[in-house]
Enzyme design. Sequence first.
Site, PDB file in Angstrom:
ATOM      1  N   LYS A   1       2.087  -3.944   6.563  1.00  0.00           N
ATOM      2  CA  LYS A   1       2.476  -3.853   5.141  1.00  0.00           C
ATOM      3  C   LYS A   1       3.985  -3.650   5.025  1.00  0.00           C
ATOM      4  CE  LYS A   1      -1.401  -4.735   3.437  1.00  0.00           C
ATOM      5  NZ  LYS A   1      -1.584  -6.030   2.764  1.00  0.00           N
TER       6      LYS A   1
ATOM      7  N   SER B   1       0.841  -1.203   0.000  1.00  0.00           N
ATOM      8  CA  SER B   1       0.000   0.000   0.000  1.00  0.00           C
ATOM      9  C   SER B   1       0.871   1.245   0.000  1.00  0.00           C
ATOM     10  CB  SER B   1      -0.856  -0.019   1.273  1.00  0.00           C
ATOM     11  OG  SER B   1      -1.423   1.246   1.512  1.00  0.00           O
TER      12      SER B   1
ATOM     13  N   TYR C   1      -1.859  -1.579  11.070  1.00  0.00           N
ATOM     14  CA  TYR C   1      -2.124  -1.981   9.680  1.00  0.00           C
ATOM     15  C   TYR C   1      -0.942  -1.592   8.788  1.00  0.00           C
ATOM     16  CZ  TYR C   1      -3.481  -1.276   4.876  1.00  0.00           C
ATOM     17  OH  TYR C   1      -3.466  -1.265   3.511  1.00  0.00           O
TER      18      TYR C   1
HETATM   19  C1  UD1 Z   1      -7.146   4.217   3.953  1.00  0.00           C
HETATM   20  C2  UD1 Z   1      -5.907   4.018   4.768  1.00  0.00           C
HETATM   21  C3  UD1 Z   1      -4.892   3.296   3.929  1.00  0.00           C
HETATM   22  C4  UD1 Z   1      -5.449   1.983   3.483  1.00  0.00           C
HETATM   23  C5  UD1 Z   1      -6.744   2.202   2.727  1.00  0.00           C
HETATM   24  C6  UD1 Z   1      -7.377   0.862   2.421  1.00  0.00           C
HETATM   25  C7  UD1 Z   1      -5.835   5.874   6.370  1.00  0.00           C
HETATM   26  C8  UD1 Z   1      -5.098   7.109   6.784  1.00  0.00           C
HETATM   27  N1  UD1 Z   1      -5.396   5.274   5.257  1.00  0.00           N
HETATM   28  O1  UD1 Z   1      -6.779   5.044   2.845  1.00  0.00           O
HETATM   29  O2  UD1 Z   1      -3.722   3.076   4.672  1.00  0.00           O
HETATM   30  O3  UD1 Z   1      -4.534   1.310   2.641  1.00  0.00           O
HETATM   31  O4  UD1 Z   1      -7.631   2.972   3.515  1.00  0.00           O
HETATM   32  O5  UD1 Z   1      -8.476   0.602   3.137  1.00  0.00           O
HETATM   33  O6  UD1 Z   1      -6.776   5.483   6.999  1.00  0.00           O
HETATM   34  N2  UD1 Z   1     -12.980  10.644   3.527  1.00  0.00           N
HETATM   35  C9  UD1 Z   1     -13.983  11.533   3.853  1.00  0.00           C
HETATM   36  N3  UD1 Z   1     -15.130  11.031   4.385  1.00  0.00           N
HETATM   37  C10 UD1 Z   1     -15.339   9.705   4.625  1.00  0.00           C
HETATM   38  C11 UD1 Z   1     -14.296   8.804   4.290  1.00  0.00           C
HETATM   39  C12 UD1 Z   1     -13.117   9.308   3.752  1.00  0.00           C
HETATM   40  O7  UD1 Z   1     -13.843  12.739   3.658  1.00  0.00           O
HETATM   41  O8  UD1 Z   1     -16.403   9.328   5.136  1.00  0.00           O
HETATM   42  C13 UD1 Z   1     -11.744  11.158   2.916  1.00  0.00           C
HETATM   43  C14 UD1 Z   1     -10.486  10.861   3.719  1.00  0.00           C
HETATM   44  O9  UD1 Z   1     -10.224  11.869   4.649  1.00  0.00           O
HETATM   45  C15 UD1 Z   1      -9.443  10.798   2.601  1.00  0.00           C
HETATM   46  C16 UD1 Z   1     -10.221  10.276   1.386  1.00  0.00           C
HETATM   47  O10 UD1 Z   1     -11.594  10.506   1.676  1.00  0.00           O
HETATM   48  O11 UD1 Z   1      -9.001  12.084   2.288  1.00  0.00           O
HETATM   49  C17 UD1 Z   1     -10.006   8.797   1.139  1.00  0.00           C
HETATM   50  O12 UD1 Z   1     -10.241   8.093   2.354  1.00  0.00           O
HETATM   51  P1  UD1 Z   1     -10.311   6.507   2.404  1.00  0.00           P
HETATM   52  O13 UD1 Z   1     -11.189   5.989   1.333  1.00  0.00           O
HETATM   53  O14 UD1 Z   1     -10.618   6.104   3.809  1.00  0.00           O
HETATM   54  O15 UD1 Z   1      -8.838   6.056   2.004  1.00  0.00           O
HETATM   55  P2  UD1 Z   1      -7.427   6.461   2.641  1.00  0.00           P
HETATM   56  O16 UD1 Z   1      -7.563   7.136   3.936  1.00  0.00           O
HETATM   57  O17 UD1 Z   1      -6.668   7.155   1.573  1.00  0.00           O
END
Ligand code: UD1
Length: 336
Positions: free
Chosen positions: A155, A126, A151
Site C-alpha cells: 500500500k 489503508s 501487505y
Molecule cells: C487488518 C489489517 C489491516 C488491513 C485490514 C483489511 C492488521 C494488523 N491489520 O485490519 O492492515 O487493511 O485488516 O483486511 O492485521 N479481532 C479480534 N478477534 C478476531 C479478529 C479481530 O479480537 O477474531 C480484533 C483485532 O485484534 C482488532 C479488531 O478486531 O483489534 C479489528 O481486526 P480486523 O478486522 O482484523 O482489522 P484490522 O486488524 O484493524
Amino acid sequence: MKSKIIVTGGLGFIGSHTVVALHEAGFEPIIIDNLSNSQLSALDGIEKLIGYKPQFAQFDVNDAPALRQLIEESKPHAVIHFAAFKAVGESVEKPLMYYRNNVGGLVTLLEVMKETGLTDIVFSSSCTVYGEPAEIPVKESTITKPAESPYGATKQMGEVILKDNAPWCNTQCLRYFNPIGAHPSAEIGELPLGVPNNLIPYLTQTVAGIRESLTVFGNDYDTPDGTCIRDYIHVVDLAEAHVSAVKRLIDKSYQNAFEVFNIGTGNGSTVLEVINSFESATGLKVPHTIGGRRAGDVVKVWAETTKVENVLGWKAKRNLETMLRDAWNWQVKLSK
Ligand code: UD1
C-alpha cells in the site's frame, strides 16, 4: 451519455458496493475482476440492485493486452483500482504473490493508462500506512511508519508509485479505516474464503453457528476496556466516498494531482463495544472468550475527518449499529 468508470476488483467486497453507488450516481461502471477472491454471484446481486448486468471482464490486471483492449474499446473516464490482496498474515507467508498482484498490478495498470491516455485513478489505500499512529485522531499529514508486513508495504509503495507519476496521472488516494457491513438489501456483502481473519465476518459466522466462539485478541491494552480500538465504517459510506473522488477527478476540481483522504467516521470503537453494539442491534448473543494479543495489531486508530469533509465533501452517515445489523442480515442470507 454516462461517464464510464472502470472498477478493478469490482466483484469484491468494497468493489461491488462501489459499482452500485456509481450506478446510483449516474455513472456506467465497467468491472474487471479475476475472481481470485470474489464470486460471480456478486454480479447477480449487483444486477438485482441496479436493474441490469454491468459489463464484466474476467481477467487479471497484470494482463496488459486485455486491459489495453478494454480501455480502447470502452473509453472510460477514470479507473477505481481495488484489485489487490489484503490478508496481512498471508502476505508474510507469500510476499512475492503480494508484490506481484498489488504492486505489479498497479504498475501494469498505470502503463496501460499512460499508453491509452487515461489519466484519472482512485486508489485503495489503508490506514495501515500510519502503523501505530503518531497522533490520534490520525490526519492525512500524520507521518507514515515503516510497514509491518508485505501487505502494508504494497500500500505504501502504491502511494509512492502514484505520487511519482503525478506529472501525467491524477490520483485520489483513499486511506480506508475498517470497512464493515453490507448493502442494506442484503443482495451484496463480504464473501470471505475460508476462516475469516477480520473481526466482523468472524463474529457473524460465530453467531450463525459456523464458528464456535469469537476470540477477542487481548484485553490488556491501554484503552478504556483493554481491547483494541478501530474506526469501523459502513461499506456503503465507503462506496459513496469513491463516487465523490471520481467526481472530483472528472470535474477537475482537485488542487493537486496526488491527493490523499482518510475515509473513516472519526469515531473509534473497542472490540468489546462492537460485540455489545452487535448484541443490542440484533438482540443476539455473541459467544466470545478473551485470548492473547494478535501479533502486529495496532492498539488504537481512528480518523480525523475534517479534510475529507471540507475538501472532498464527503461524510460517513451510517452508525455502528446499522453497520452491524446490515452485516448480520447479509450473514443470514448467506447461511440460507
Ligand atoms: C487488518 C489489517 C489491516 C488491513 C485490514 C483489511 C492488521 C494488523 N491489520 O485490519 O492492515 O487493511 O485488516 O483486511 O492485521 N479481532 C479480534 N478477534 C478476531 C479478529 C479481530 O479480537 O477474531 C480484533 C483485532 O485484534 C482488532 C479488531 O478486531 O483489534 C479489528 O481486526 P480486523 O478486522 O482484523 O482489522 P484490522 O486488524 O484493524
